[in-house]
Scaffold this motif. Structure first.
Motif, PDB file in Angstrom:
ATOM      1  N   THR A 543       0.839  -1.192   0.000  1.00  0.00           N
ATOM      2  CA  THR A 543       0.000   0.000   0.000  1.00  0.00           C
ATOM      3  C   THR A 543       0.880   1.249   0.000  1.00  0.00           C
ATOM      4  OG1 THR A 543      -1.871  -1.095   1.072  1.00  0.00           O
ATOM      5  CG2 THR A 543      -1.726   1.290   1.313  1.00  0.00           C
ATOM      6  N   TRP A 566      -4.610  -5.744  10.235  1.00  0.00           N
ATOM      7  CA  TRP A 566      -4.195  -4.958   9.059  1.00  0.00           C
ATOM      8  C   TRP A 566      -4.526  -3.486   9.264  1.00  0.00           C
ATOM      9  CZ3 TRP A 566      -6.346  -1.493   5.760  1.00  0.00           C
ATOM     10  CH2 TRP A 566      -5.595  -1.152   4.635  1.00  0.00           C
ATOM     11  N   TYR A 570      -1.961  -0.474   9.458  1.00  0.00           N
ATOM     12  CA  TYR A 570      -2.063   0.604   8.468  1.00  0.00           C
ATOM     13  C   TYR A 570      -2.078   1.957   9.161  1.00  0.00           C
ATOM     14  CZ  TYR A 570      -3.958   3.707   4.909  1.00  0.00           C
ATOM     15  OH  TYR A 570      -4.142   4.765   4.057  1.00  0.00           O
TER      16      TYR A 570
END
Length: 600
Positions: A543, A566, A570
Protein backbone atom coordinates in the motif's frame (compact mmCIF):
# COMPACT_ATOMS: atom_id res chain seq x y z
CA UNK A 1 -35.43 25.89 -27.04
CA UNK A 2 -32.65 24.85 -24.64
CA UNK A 3 -29.01 25.40 -25.53
CA UNK A 4 -28.35 21.72 -26.09
CA UNK A 5 -31.54 21.24 -28.08
CA UNK A 6 -30.45 24.11 -30.32
CA UNK A 7 -27.02 22.51 -30.75
CA UNK A 8 -28.61 19.20 -31.69
CA UNK A 9 -30.74 20.96 -34.31
CA UNK A 10 -27.70 22.82 -35.66
CA UNK A 11 -25.81 19.55 -36.05
CA UNK A 12 -28.73 17.93 -37.84
CA UNK A 13 -28.93 20.88 -40.21
CA UNK A 14 -25.20 20.59 -40.89
CA UNK A 15 -25.50 16.85 -41.54
CA UNK A 16 -28.28 17.54 -44.05
CA UNK A 17 -26.04 20.05 -45.83
CA UNK A 18 -23.34 17.36 -46.05
CA UNK A 19 -25.83 14.73 -47.29
CA UNK A 20 -25.35 12.63 -44.17
CA UNK A 21 -28.13 10.74 -42.41
CA UNK A 22 -26.33 10.51 -39.10
CA UNK A 23 -23.09 11.05 -37.22
CA UNK A 24 -21.25 9.29 -34.41
CA UNK A 25 -19.80 11.42 -31.58
CA UNK A 26 -17.26 9.75 -29.27
CA UNK A 27 -15.73 11.26 -26.14
CA UNK A 28 -12.10 11.18 -27.19
CA UNK A 29 -9.54 13.02 -29.28
CA UNK A 30 -7.25 12.06 -32.15
CA UNK A 31 -4.98 10.29 -29.65
CA UNK A 32 -7.76 8.09 -28.22
CA UNK A 33 -7.32 9.86 -24.88
CA UNK A 34 -9.64 9.33 -21.93
CA UNK A 35 -9.31 12.94 -20.81
CA UNK A 36 -9.27 15.48 -23.64
CA UNK A 37 -8.55 19.15 -24.18
CA UNK A 38 -11.35 21.70 -24.38
CA UNK A 39 -11.29 21.75 -28.18
CA UNK A 40 -12.18 18.03 -28.25
CA UNK A 41 -15.07 18.13 -25.76
CA UNK A 42 -17.57 17.63 -28.55
CA UNK A 43 -19.82 15.20 -26.68
CA UNK A 44 -20.17 17.52 -23.69
CA UNK A 45 -20.84 20.51 -25.94
CA UNK A 46 -23.54 18.66 -27.86
CA UNK A 47 -25.32 16.80 -25.05
CA UNK A 48 -24.34 18.34 -21.71
CA UNK A 49 -22.88 15.06 -20.46
CA UNK A 50 -19.89 15.68 -18.18
CA UNK A 51 -18.77 12.08 -17.60
CA UNK A 52 -15.39 10.75 -18.71
CA UNK A 53 -16.66 7.88 -20.89
CA UNK A 54 -19.48 7.90 -23.40
CA UNK A 55 -20.55 8.29 -27.03
CA UNK A 56 -23.56 9.49 -28.98
CA UNK A 57 -25.25 8.92 -32.32
CA UNK A 58 -27.38 11.56 -34.04
CA UNK A 59 -29.88 10.58 -36.75
CA UNK A 60 -32.49 12.82 -38.44
CA UNK A 61 -35.30 11.68 -36.14
CA UNK A 62 -33.50 9.99 -33.26
CA UNK A 63 -30.49 10.47 -31.03
CA UNK A 64 -28.89 8.20 -28.46
CA UNK A 65 -26.22 8.56 -25.79
CA UNK A 66 -24.23 5.50 -24.75
CA UNK A 67 -22.82 5.19 -21.20
CA UNK A 68 -21.88 2.37 -18.85
CA UNK A 69 -23.14 1.59 -15.35
CA UNK A 70 -20.96 4.23 -13.69
CA UNK A 71 -23.05 6.98 -15.28
CA UNK A 72 -26.60 5.59 -15.09
CA UNK A 73 -27.74 8.37 -12.75
CA UNK A 74 -25.44 11.11 -14.02
CA UNK A 75 -26.43 10.85 -17.69
CA UNK A 76 -30.11 11.25 -16.79
CA UNK A 77 -29.35 14.33 -14.74
CA UNK A 78 -27.27 16.02 -17.42
CA UNK A 79 -28.77 14.92 -20.75
CA UNK A 80 -32.36 15.74 -21.73
CA UNK A 81 -34.36 12.54 -22.17
CA UNK A 82 -36.82 14.43 -24.37
CA UNK A 83 -34.16 14.54 -27.07
CA UNK A 84 -31.86 11.63 -26.25
CA UNK A 85 -32.37 7.91 -25.72
CA UNK A 86 -30.23 6.49 -22.91
CA UNK A 87 -28.46 3.34 -24.07
CA UNK A 88 -26.45 1.13 -21.67
CA UNK A 89 -23.08 -0.29 -22.67
CA UNK A 90 -21.69 -2.89 -23.00
CA UNK A 91 -25.16 -4.40 -23.19
CA UNK A 92 -25.80 -2.51 -26.44
CA UNK A 93 -22.98 -1.29 -28.67
CA UNK A 94 -23.14 1.62 -31.09
CA UNK A 95 -22.93 -0.88 -33.94
CA UNK A 96 -25.89 -2.82 -32.50
CA UNK A 97 -27.95 0.34 -32.19
CA UNK A 98 -27.11 1.50 -35.70
CA UNK A 99 -28.07 -1.90 -37.05
CA UNK A 100 -31.56 -1.37 -35.61
CA UNK A 101 -32.02 2.40 -36.09
CA UNK A 102 -30.01 3.68 -39.07
CA UNK A 103 -32.17 4.72 -42.04
CA UNK A 104 -32.34 2.10 -44.77
CA UNK A 105 -29.72 3.04 -47.34
CA UNK A 106 -28.50 5.90 -45.15
CA UNK A 107 -25.07 7.50 -44.99
CA UNK A 108 -23.71 7.63 -41.41
CA UNK A 109 -20.72 9.89 -40.91
CA UNK A 110 -17.74 9.38 -38.64
CA UNK A 111 -14.48 11.21 -38.01
CA UNK A 112 -11.62 8.79 -38.83
CA UNK A 113 -9.36 10.68 -36.41
CA UNK A 114 -11.64 9.75 -33.49
CA UNK A 115 -12.24 6.01 -33.95
CA UNK A 116 -10.14 2.87 -34.15
CA UNK A 117 -10.04 0.77 -37.29
CA UNK A 118 -11.67 -2.08 -35.39
CA UNK A 119 -14.65 0.10 -34.52
CA UNK A 120 -14.94 1.25 -38.13
CA UNK A 121 -15.02 -2.33 -39.40
CA UNK A 122 -17.64 -3.33 -36.82
CA UNK A 123 -19.86 -0.35 -37.64
CA UNK A 124 -19.53 -0.89 -41.40
CA UNK A 125 -20.60 -4.50 -41.05
CA UNK A 126 -23.62 -3.58 -38.92
CA UNK A 127 -24.73 -0.83 -41.30
CA UNK A 128 -24.35 -3.11 -44.30
CA UNK A 129 -27.15 -5.22 -42.83
CA UNK A 130 -29.39 -2.13 -43.18
CA UNK A 131 -28.16 -1.39 -46.66
CA UNK A 132 -26.49 1.69 -45.16
CA UNK A 133 -22.89 2.86 -45.31
CA UNK A 134 -20.33 4.43 -42.98
CA UNK A 135 -18.80 7.58 -44.44
CA UNK A 136 -15.52 9.17 -43.34
CA UNK A 137 -15.73 12.97 -43.06
CA UNK A 138 -12.82 15.26 -43.83
CA UNK A 139 -13.96 17.83 -41.27
CA UNK A 140 -15.91 17.02 -38.13
CA UNK A 141 -19.41 18.54 -38.62
CA UNK A 142 -19.59 19.52 -34.94
CA UNK A 143 -16.58 21.78 -35.49
CA UNK A 144 -18.52 23.47 -38.29
CA UNK A 145 -21.38 24.50 -35.94
CA UNK A 146 -19.43 25.02 -32.68
CA UNK A 147 -18.90 28.76 -32.99
CA UNK A 148 -16.87 29.29 -29.82
CA UNK A 149 -14.87 26.06 -29.93
CA UNK A 150 -11.64 26.55 -27.97
CA UNK A 151 -8.35 26.38 -29.80
CA UNK A 152 -5.91 23.61 -28.87
CA UNK A 153 -3.55 24.57 -26.04
CA UNK A 154 -0.37 26.43 -26.91
CA UNK A 155 1.42 25.53 -23.66
CA UNK A 156 5.12 24.78 -24.00
CA UNK A 157 6.68 21.39 -23.35
CA UNK A 158 8.74 20.88 -20.20
CA UNK A 159 11.67 18.55 -19.59
CA UNK A 160 11.25 15.76 -17.09
CA UNK A 161 14.67 15.31 -15.57
CA UNK A 162 16.41 11.95 -15.83
CA UNK A 163 16.58 11.75 -12.03
CA UNK A 164 12.78 11.79 -11.82
CA UNK A 165 12.29 9.60 -14.88
CA UNK A 166 14.86 7.06 -13.74
CA UNK A 167 16.01 6.53 -17.33
CA UNK A 168 17.16 8.65 -20.24
CA UNK A 169 15.04 9.12 -23.32
CA UNK A 170 17.89 7.66 -25.37
CA UNK A 171 17.77 4.42 -23.36
CA UNK A 172 14.01 4.18 -23.84
CA UNK A 173 14.30 4.72 -27.58
CA UNK A 174 17.07 2.12 -27.75
CA UNK A 175 14.75 -0.35 -26.03
CA UNK A 176 12.03 0.42 -28.58
CA UNK A 177 14.60 -0.07 -31.37
CA UNK A 178 15.40 -3.52 -29.96
CA UNK A 179 11.67 -4.29 -29.91
CA UNK A 180 11.44 -3.28 -33.57
CA UNK A 181 14.45 -5.41 -34.49
CA UNK A 182 12.83 -8.47 -32.91
CA UNK A 183 9.83 -7.93 -35.16
CA UNK A 184 11.84 -7.00 -38.26
CA UNK A 185 10.02 -3.67 -38.33
CA UNK A 186 11.37 -0.33 -39.51
CA UNK A 187 9.39 2.04 -37.31
CA UNK A 188 6.58 2.33 -34.78
CA UNK A 189 3.93 5.04 -34.64
CA UNK A 190 3.24 6.46 -31.18
CA UNK A 191 0.00 8.41 -30.89
CA UNK A 192 -0.95 7.99 -27.22
CA UNK A 193 0.02 11.20 -25.44
CA UNK A 194 1.33 9.54 -22.31
CA UNK A 195 3.44 7.13 -24.38
CA UNK A 196 5.06 10.09 -26.10
CA UNK A 197 5.62 11.96 -22.83
CA UNK A 198 7.24 8.86 -21.28
CA UNK A 199 9.41 8.03 -24.29
CA UNK A 200 10.90 11.50 -24.66
CA UNK A 201 10.95 12.43 -20.94
CA UNK A 202 8.84 15.51 -21.56
CA UNK A 203 5.63 16.75 -20.01
CA UNK A 204 3.03 19.28 -21.17
CA UNK A 205 -0.10 21.16 -20.17
CA UNK A 206 -2.43 20.58 -23.12
CA UNK A 207 -4.97 18.42 -21.27
CA UNK A 208 -6.46 19.42 -17.93
CA UNK A 209 -5.00 17.38 -15.06
CA UNK A 210 -2.81 15.21 -17.31
CA UNK A 211 0.70 16.59 -17.98
CA UNK A 212 0.95 15.75 -21.67
CA UNK A 213 1.42 17.66 -24.92
CA UNK A 214 -0.51 17.27 -28.18
CA UNK A 215 2.00 15.42 -30.33
CA UNK A 216 2.68 12.36 -32.45
CA UNK A 217 5.91 10.44 -32.77
CA UNK A 218 7.57 7.87 -35.00
CA UNK A 219 10.44 5.91 -33.48
CA UNK A 220 12.75 4.29 -35.99
CA UNK A 221 14.72 1.05 -35.88
CA UNK A 222 18.01 2.92 -35.38
CA UNK A 223 16.71 4.61 -32.20
CA UNK A 224 16.19 7.99 -33.83
CA UNK A 225 12.74 9.53 -33.78
CA UNK A 226 10.51 12.09 -35.42
CA UNK A 227 8.40 14.18 -33.06
CA UNK A 228 5.41 16.02 -34.52
CA UNK A 229 4.37 18.93 -32.32
CA UNK A 230 3.63 22.63 -32.79
CA UNK A 231 7.14 24.03 -33.06
CA UNK A 232 6.45 27.09 -30.90
CA UNK A 233 5.81 24.67 -28.02
CA UNK A 234 9.44 23.53 -28.09
CA UNK A 235 11.77 25.89 -26.22
CA UNK A 236 15.55 25.83 -26.29
CA UNK A 237 15.69 23.72 -23.14
CA UNK A 238 13.47 21.03 -24.65
CA UNK A 239 15.32 21.12 -27.99
CA UNK A 240 18.63 20.63 -26.17
CA UNK A 241 17.11 17.83 -24.09
CA UNK A 242 15.79 16.01 -27.17
CA UNK A 243 19.13 16.21 -28.96
CA UNK A 244 20.04 15.56 -32.58
CA UNK A 245 18.58 12.07 -32.64
CA UNK A 246 15.05 13.47 -32.37
CA UNK A 247 13.87 15.47 -35.37
CA UNK A 248 11.10 17.94 -34.57
CA UNK A 249 8.40 18.61 -37.17
CA UNK A 250 5.19 20.61 -37.08
CA UNK A 251 2.20 18.56 -35.95
CA UNK A 252 0.51 19.13 -39.32
CA UNK A 253 3.33 17.17 -41.01
CA UNK A 254 2.36 13.92 -39.27
CA UNK A 255 -0.31 12.64 -41.67
CA UNK A 256 1.84 13.27 -44.78
CA UNK A 257 4.79 11.56 -43.07
CA UNK A 258 2.76 8.37 -42.74
CA UNK A 259 2.69 8.14 -46.52
CA UNK A 260 6.49 7.88 -46.76
CA UNK A 261 6.87 4.23 -45.72
CA UNK A 262 6.33 2.43 -48.99
CA UNK A 263 7.81 -1.07 -48.72
CA UNK A 264 8.53 -0.62 -45.00
CA UNK A 265 7.16 -2.53 -42.02
CA UNK A 266 5.53 -0.09 -39.58
CA UNK A 267 4.04 -1.01 -36.22
CA UNK A 268 0.89 0.72 -34.99
CA UNK A 269 -1.45 -0.02 -32.09
CA UNK A 270 -4.91 -1.10 -33.33
CA UNK A 271 -6.47 -0.33 -29.96
CA UNK A 272 -4.78 3.00 -29.31
CA UNK A 273 -4.29 4.52 -32.77
CA UNK A 274 -7.10 5.97 -34.82
CA UNK A 275 -8.32 4.63 -38.14
CA UNK A 276 -6.88 7.63 -40.02
CA UNK A 277 -3.36 6.53 -39.10
CA UNK A 278 -3.90 3.06 -40.55
CA UNK A 279 -5.58 4.54 -43.63
CA UNK A 280 -2.59 6.82 -44.28
CA UNK A 281 -0.07 4.00 -43.82
CA UNK A 282 -2.07 1.80 -46.17
CA UNK A 283 -2.32 4.52 -48.78
CA UNK A 284 1.43 5.08 -48.60
CA UNK A 285 2.21 1.44 -49.27
CA UNK A 286 3.46 0.47 -45.80
CA UNK A 287 3.13 -3.05 -44.45
CA UNK A 288 1.39 -2.58 -41.11
CA UNK A 289 2.28 -4.60 -38.05
CA UNK A 290 -0.84 -4.21 -35.90
CA UNK A 291 0.39 -4.70 -32.36
CA UNK A 292 0.24 -3.01 -28.99
CA UNK A 293 2.28 0.14 -28.52
CA UNK A 294 5.56 -1.11 -26.96
CA UNK A 295 5.58 1.78 -24.51
CA UNK A 296 2.35 0.70 -22.82
CA UNK A 297 3.86 -2.13 -20.77
CA UNK A 298 7.29 -0.54 -20.32
CA UNK A 299 5.66 2.60 -18.90
CA UNK A 300 3.45 0.59 -16.57
CA UNK A 301 6.38 -1.13 -14.82
CA UNK A 302 7.88 1.59 -12.67
CA UNK A 303 11.59 1.84 -11.93
CA UNK A 304 13.17 2.60 -8.55
CA UNK A 305 13.26 6.37 -9.14
CA UNK A 306 9.57 6.47 -10.09
CA UNK A 307 8.61 4.35 -7.07
CA UNK A 308 10.67 6.48 -4.70
CA UNK A 309 9.21 9.68 -6.15
CA UNK A 310 5.69 8.35 -5.90
CA UNK A 311 6.13 7.51 -2.21
CA UNK A 312 7.37 11.06 -1.54
CA UNK A 313 4.37 12.50 -3.38
CA UNK A 314 2.02 10.23 -1.43
CA UNK A 315 3.46 11.33 1.90
CA UNK A 316 2.91 15.05 1.27
CA UNK A 317 -0.44 14.45 -0.41
CA UNK A 318 -1.64 12.33 2.51
CA UNK A 319 -0.79 15.13 4.94
CA UNK A 320 -2.75 17.64 2.85
CA UNK A 321 -5.76 15.32 2.76
CA UNK A 322 -5.53 14.68 6.52
CA UNK A 323 -5.59 18.43 7.18
CA UNK A 324 -8.67 18.68 4.99
CA UNK A 325 -10.45 15.82 6.77
CA UNK A 326 -9.79 17.47 10.14
CA UNK A 327 -11.17 20.74 8.77
CA UNK A 328 -14.20 18.97 7.26
CA UNK A 329 -15.01 17.13 10.47
CA UNK A 330 -15.04 20.44 12.33
CA UNK A 331 -16.71 22.71 9.78
CA UNK A 332 -19.26 20.60 7.91
CA UNK A 333 -21.62 19.99 10.84
CA UNK A 334 -21.86 23.77 11.37
CA UNK A 335 -23.49 24.24 7.95
CA UNK A 336 -22.48 26.61 5.18
CA UNK A 337 -20.10 24.20 3.44
CA UNK A 338 -21.02 23.05 -0.08
CA UNK A 339 -19.59 20.36 -2.33
CA UNK A 340 -17.88 23.04 -4.39
CA UNK A 341 -16.45 24.99 -1.47
CA UNK A 342 -15.17 21.76 0.08
CA UNK A 343 -13.39 20.84 -3.16
CA UNK A 344 -11.84 24.31 -3.28
CA UNK A 345 -10.66 23.97 0.32
CA UNK A 346 -9.04 20.60 -0.38
CA UNK A 347 -7.24 22.04 -3.39
CA UNK A 348 -5.97 24.87 -1.20
CA UNK A 349 -4.49 22.36 1.27
CA UNK A 350 -2.67 20.66 -1.62
CA UNK A 351 -1.47 23.99 -2.98
CA UNK A 352 0.00 24.79 0.42
CA UNK A 353 2.57 22.06 -0.23
CA UNK A 354 4.18 24.54 -2.62
CA UNK A 355 4.87 21.87 -5.25
CA UNK A 356 1.43 20.95 -6.60
CA UNK A 357 1.46 21.13 -10.40
CA UNK A 358 -2.23 20.36 -10.93
CA UNK A 359 -5.01 18.13 -9.67
CA UNK A 360 -4.86 14.66 -11.18
CA UNK A 361 -8.57 14.86 -12.10
CA UNK A 362 -11.61 16.94 -11.22
CA UNK A 363 -12.26 16.33 -7.53
CA UNK A 364 -15.32 14.19 -6.86
CA UNK A 365 -16.75 16.12 -3.92
CA UNK A 366 -20.11 14.50 -3.25
CA UNK A 367 -22.57 14.53 -0.41
CA UNK A 368 -25.71 12.47 0.14
CA UNK A 369 -27.36 11.44 -3.15
CA UNK A 370 -24.50 12.76 -5.29
CA UNK A 371 -22.18 10.31 -3.55
CA UNK A 372 -24.13 7.53 -5.25
CA UNK A 373 -22.81 8.76 -8.63
CA UNK A 374 -19.37 7.10 -8.89
CA UNK A 375 -17.92 9.67 -11.32
CA UNK A 376 -19.88 12.70 -10.14
CA UNK A 377 -18.46 16.06 -11.22
CA UNK A 378 -19.42 18.97 -9.02
CA UNK A 379 -20.34 22.22 -10.78
CA UNK A 380 -21.78 25.51 -9.62
CA UNK A 381 -25.18 24.26 -10.78
CA UNK A 382 -25.02 20.81 -9.16
CA UNK A 383 -23.25 21.70 -5.90
CA UNK A 384 -25.29 20.70 -2.86
CA UNK A 385 -24.97 22.00 0.70
CA UNK A 386 -23.36 19.43 2.98
CA UNK A 387 -25.86 18.64 5.71
CA UNK A 388 -26.03 16.65 8.92
CA UNK A 389 -27.07 13.03 8.47
CA UNK A 390 -25.24 12.61 5.18
CA UNK A 391 -22.12 10.81 4.09
CA UNK A 392 -19.55 12.99 2.34
CA UNK A 393 -17.37 11.24 -0.27
CA UNK A 394 -14.24 12.87 -1.65
CA UNK A 395 -12.21 11.23 -4.43
CA UNK A 396 -9.25 13.40 -5.34
CA UNK A 397 -5.62 13.50 -6.30
CA UNK A 398 -2.66 15.67 -7.13
CA UNK A 399 -0.07 15.91 -9.87
CA UNK A 400 3.42 16.45 -8.52
CA UNK A 401 6.65 16.25 -10.49
CA UNK A 402 7.55 13.13 -8.53
CA UNK A 403 4.19 11.36 -8.62
CA UNK A 404 0.48 11.18 -9.36
CA UNK A 405 -1.94 10.50 -6.49
CA UNK A 406 -5.55 9.29 -6.32
CA UNK A 407 -7.34 8.66 -3.01
CA UNK A 408 -10.93 8.37 -1.80
CA UNK A 409 -12.23 8.83 1.72
CA UNK A 410 -15.73 9.02 3.20
CA UNK A 411 -16.74 10.79 6.41
CA UNK A 412 -20.11 11.09 8.14
CA UNK A 413 -21.62 14.48 8.84
CA UNK A 414 -23.26 13.79 12.16
CA UNK A 415 -24.14 10.29 13.32
CA UNK A 416 -24.10 7.59 10.63
CA UNK A 417 -26.90 5.05 10.37
CA UNK A 418 -26.37 1.37 11.03
CA UNK A 419 -26.82 0.68 7.32
CA UNK A 420 -24.06 3.16 6.49
CA UNK A 421 -21.73 1.50 8.99
CA UNK A 422 -22.50 -1.98 7.70
CA UNK A 423 -21.91 -1.06 4.05
CA UNK A 424 -18.77 0.94 4.84
CA UNK A 425 -17.30 -1.95 6.80
CA UNK A 426 -18.05 -4.40 3.99
CA UNK A 427 -16.31 -2.08 1.53
CA UNK A 428 -13.38 -1.90 3.96
CA UNK A 429 -13.26 -5.71 4.18
CA UNK A 430 -13.08 -5.86 0.38
CA UNK A 431 -10.36 -3.22 0.36
CA UNK A 432 -8.32 -5.22 2.88
CA UNK A 433 -8.85 -8.40 0.85
CA UNK A 434 -7.14 -6.76 -2.13
CA UNK A 435 -4.44 -5.11 0.00
CA UNK A 436 -3.47 -8.47 1.51
CA UNK A 437 -3.91 -10.62 -1.61
CA UNK A 438 -1.09 -12.98 -2.57
CA UNK A 439 -1.19 -14.54 -6.02
CA UNK A 440 1.09 -16.37 -8.46
CA UNK A 441 2.92 -14.61 -11.24
CA UNK A 442 0.72 -14.51 -14.32
CA UNK A 443 -2.45 -13.66 -12.40
CA UNK A 444 -4.61 -10.95 -13.93
CA UNK A 445 -6.44 -8.25 -12.03
CA UNK A 446 -9.74 -9.66 -13.21
CA UNK A 447 -8.99 -12.90 -11.36
CA UNK A 448 -8.78 -11.14 -7.98
CA UNK A 449 -11.57 -8.60 -8.54
CA UNK A 450 -14.08 -10.82 -6.73
CA UNK A 451 -11.97 -10.71 -3.55
CA UNK A 452 -13.21 -7.14 -3.01
CA UNK A 453 -16.83 -7.92 -3.83
CA UNK A 454 -17.42 -10.97 -1.65
CA UNK A 455 -18.36 -9.09 1.57
CA UNK A 456 -20.98 -7.14 -0.38
CA UNK A 457 -22.17 -10.14 -2.36
CA UNK A 458 -22.86 -11.92 0.91
CA UNK A 459 -25.66 -9.43 1.63
CA UNK A 460 -26.89 -9.17 -1.97
CA UNK A 461 -25.00 -5.99 -2.89
CA UNK A 462 -22.35 -5.01 -5.45
CA UNK A 463 -20.86 -1.98 -7.18
CA UNK A 464 -20.92 -1.13 -10.86
CA UNK A 465 -17.28 -0.35 -11.60
CA UNK A 466 -13.91 -2.03 -11.60
CA UNK A 467 -11.96 -2.38 -8.37
CA UNK A 468 -8.72 -0.86 -9.61
CA UNK A 469 -7.02 0.95 -12.46
CA UNK A 470 -3.40 1.56 -13.33
CA UNK A 471 -1.78 4.88 -12.44
CA UNK A 472 1.03 6.74 -14.20
CA UNK A 473 4.20 8.36 -12.90
CA UNK A 474 3.49 12.08 -13.14
CA UNK A 475 1.27 11.13 -16.04
CA UNK A 476 -2.30 9.90 -16.51
CA UNK A 477 -4.18 9.01 -13.35
CA UNK A 478 -5.82 6.20 -15.35
CA UNK A 479 -3.18 4.09 -17.08
CA UNK A 480 -3.23 0.69 -18.75
CA UNK A 481 -2.75 -2.09 -19.34
CA UNK A 482 -3.06 -3.16 -15.69
CA UNK A 483 -6.42 -3.13 -13.92
CA UNK A 484 -8.39 -4.95 -11.27
CA UNK A 485 -11.68 -5.51 -13.03
CA UNK A 486 -13.48 -8.59 -14.26
CA UNK A 487 -14.55 -8.36 -17.93
CA UNK A 488 -18.25 -8.02 -17.06
CA UNK A 489 -17.70 -4.78 -15.10
CA UNK A 490 -16.97 -1.29 -16.47
CA UNK A 491 -13.23 -0.90 -16.60
CA UNK A 492 -12.75 -4.57 -17.41
CA UNK A 493 -11.06 -5.61 -20.59
CA UNK A 494 -8.40 -7.87 -22.05
CA UNK A 495 -6.63 -9.91 -19.39
CA UNK A 496 -3.25 -8.43 -18.47
CA UNK A 497 -0.99 -10.23 -15.97
CA UNK A 498 -0.01 -8.10 -13.01
CA UNK A 499 3.74 -7.51 -12.80
CA UNK A 500 6.03 -6.26 -10.07
CA UNK A 501 6.46 -2.50 -10.37
CA UNK A 502 2.92 -1.69 -11.49
CA UNK A 503 0.86 0.96 -9.68
CA UNK A 504 -2.86 0.30 -9.26
CA UNK A 505 -5.76 1.67 -7.30
CA UNK A 506 -7.64 -0.44 -4.75
CA UNK A 507 -11.12 1.09 -4.61
CA UNK A 508 -14.16 -1.05 -3.90
CA UNK A 509 -17.37 0.87 -3.23
CA UNK A 510 -21.08 0.77 -2.54
CA UNK A 511 -23.76 3.12 -3.85
CA UNK A 512 -27.36 3.47 -2.69
CA UNK A 513 -29.17 5.45 -5.36
CA UNK A 514 -30.42 8.86 -4.22
CA UNK A 515 -29.04 8.37 -0.69
CA UNK A 516 -25.29 7.89 -0.30
CA UNK A 517 -22.09 6.51 -1.74
CA UNK A 518 -19.06 4.79 -0.21
CA UNK A 519 -15.63 4.16 -1.70
CA UNK A 520 -12.29 3.52 -0.01
CA UNK A 521 -9.34 4.04 -2.32
CA UNK A 522 -5.61 3.68 -1.82
CA UNK A 523 -2.93 3.19 -4.44
CA UNK A 524 -0.84 0.03 -4.30
CA UNK A 525 2.38 -1.27 -5.83
CA UNK A 526 2.70 -4.82 -7.14
CA UNK A 527 5.67 -6.45 -5.39
CA UNK A 528 7.28 -9.88 -5.36
CA UNK A 529 6.52 -11.74 -2.13
CA UNK A 530 9.15 -13.60 -0.13
CA UNK A 531 7.31 -16.73 0.99
CA UNK A 532 9.43 -19.52 2.51
CA UNK A 533 8.91 -22.74 0.60
CA UNK A 534 6.97 -21.09 -2.23
CA UNK A 535 6.93 -23.29 -5.32
CA UNK A 536 6.49 -20.42 -7.79
CA UNK A 537 7.02 -16.68 -7.96
CA UNK A 538 4.33 -15.02 -5.85
CA UNK A 539 3.16 -11.42 -6.01
CA UNK A 540 1.20 -9.15 -3.71
CA UNK A 541 0.62 -5.46 -3.00
CA UNK A 542 2.38 -2.78 -1.02
CA UNK A 543 0.00 0.00 0.00
CA UNK A 544 1.30 3.43 -1.01
CA UNK A 545 -1.45 5.82 0.17
CA UNK A 546 -1.53 6.86 3.81
CA UNK A 547 -4.44 8.76 5.33
CA UNK A 548 -6.81 7.67 8.11
CA UNK A 549 -9.85 5.56 7.28
CA UNK A 550 -12.86 6.91 9.17
CA UNK A 551 -13.21 4.83 12.34
CA UNK A 552 -16.74 6.03 13.25
CA UNK A 553 -18.02 4.29 10.11
CA UNK A 554 -16.45 0.96 11.02
CA UNK A 555 -18.48 -1.82 12.65
CA UNK A 556 -15.67 -3.71 14.43
CA UNK A 557 -17.76 -6.82 14.97
CA UNK A 558 -17.81 -7.39 11.21
CA UNK A 559 -14.01 -7.45 11.00
CA UNK A 560 -11.97 -10.59 11.50
CA UNK A 561 -8.96 -10.54 13.77
CA UNK A 562 -6.69 -10.51 10.71
CA UNK A 563 -8.57 -7.54 9.25
CA UNK A 564 -8.29 -5.61 12.52
CA UNK A 565 -4.56 -6.29 12.60
CA UNK A 566 -4.19 -4.96 9.06
CA UNK A 567 -6.17 -1.82 9.90
CA UNK A 568 -4.21 -1.15 13.09
CA UNK A 569 -0.90 -1.66 11.27
CA UNK A 570 -2.06 0.60 8.47
CA UNK A 571 -2.99 3.37 10.90
CA UNK A 572 0.34 2.99 12.69
CA UNK A 573 2.05 3.67 9.34
CA UNK A 574 -0.26 6.67 8.76
CA UNK A 575 0.93 8.12 12.07
CA UNK A 576 4.55 7.40 11.26
CA UNK A 577 4.43 9.01 7.80
CA UNK A 578 2.03 11.91 8.33
CA UNK A 579 2.64 12.77 11.98
CA UNK A 580 5.97 14.59 11.49
CA UNK A 581 4.36 16.84 8.84
CA UNK A 582 1.51 18.05 11.07
CA UNK A 583 1.11 20.71 13.72
CA UNK A 584 0.60 19.59 17.35
CA UNK A 585 -3.15 20.17 17.06
CA UNK A 586 -3.33 18.24 13.81
CA UNK A 587 -1.18 15.47 15.26
CA UNK A 588 -3.54 15.11 18.24
CA UNK A 589 -6.46 14.73 15.84
CA UNK A 590 -4.54 12.14 13.83
CA UNK A 591 -3.60 10.22 17.00
CA UNK A 592 -7.29 9.85 17.81
CA UNK A 593 -8.16 8.75 14.27
CA UNK A 594 -5.44 6.11 14.27
CA UNK A 595 -6.14 4.41 17.59
CA UNK A 596 -6.35 0.62 17.40
CA UNK A 597 -9.76 -0.76 16.54
CA UNK A 598 -11.27 -2.79 19.36
CA UNK A 599 -13.73 -5.61 18.73
CA UNK A 600 -17.28 -5.28 20.03
Amino acid sequence: MSTHAARLKALRDQLARESLDGFVVPLTDEHMSEYVGGYAQRLAWLTGFQGSAGSAVVLPEAAAIFTDGRYTIQVRQQVDGAHWEYVPVPQVSIADWLRDHAPQGGRIGYDPWLHTRGWVEEAKKALAERGAELVAVTRNPIDAVWDDQPAPSDAKLAVQGDDAAGRTSASKRAEIADWLAERKADAVVLSALDSIAWTFNVRGADVSHTPVALAYAIVNADGTADLFVAKDKVGDDVAQHLGNAVRVHDRSAFAPALGQFAGKRVAADPGGSVAAIFDALDAGGATILATRDPVVLAKAIKNDAEISGHKAAQARDGAALARFLKWAESEMPKGGVTELSAADRLQAFREETGVLKDLSFDTISATGPNGAIPHYKVTAESSLPIETGQLYLVDSGGQYEDGTTDVTRVIPVGEPTQEMRDRFTRVLKGHIAIATAVFPEGTTGGQIDAFARRPLWEVGCDYGHGTGHGVGSYLAVHEGPQRIAAPNYPGGGPAEPLRAGMFLSNEPGYYKANEFGIRIENLVLVTQQDIPGAESVMLGFETLTFCPIERSLIEPALLTEEERRWLDAYHARVLEILGPQLSPDERAWLDAKCRPIASR
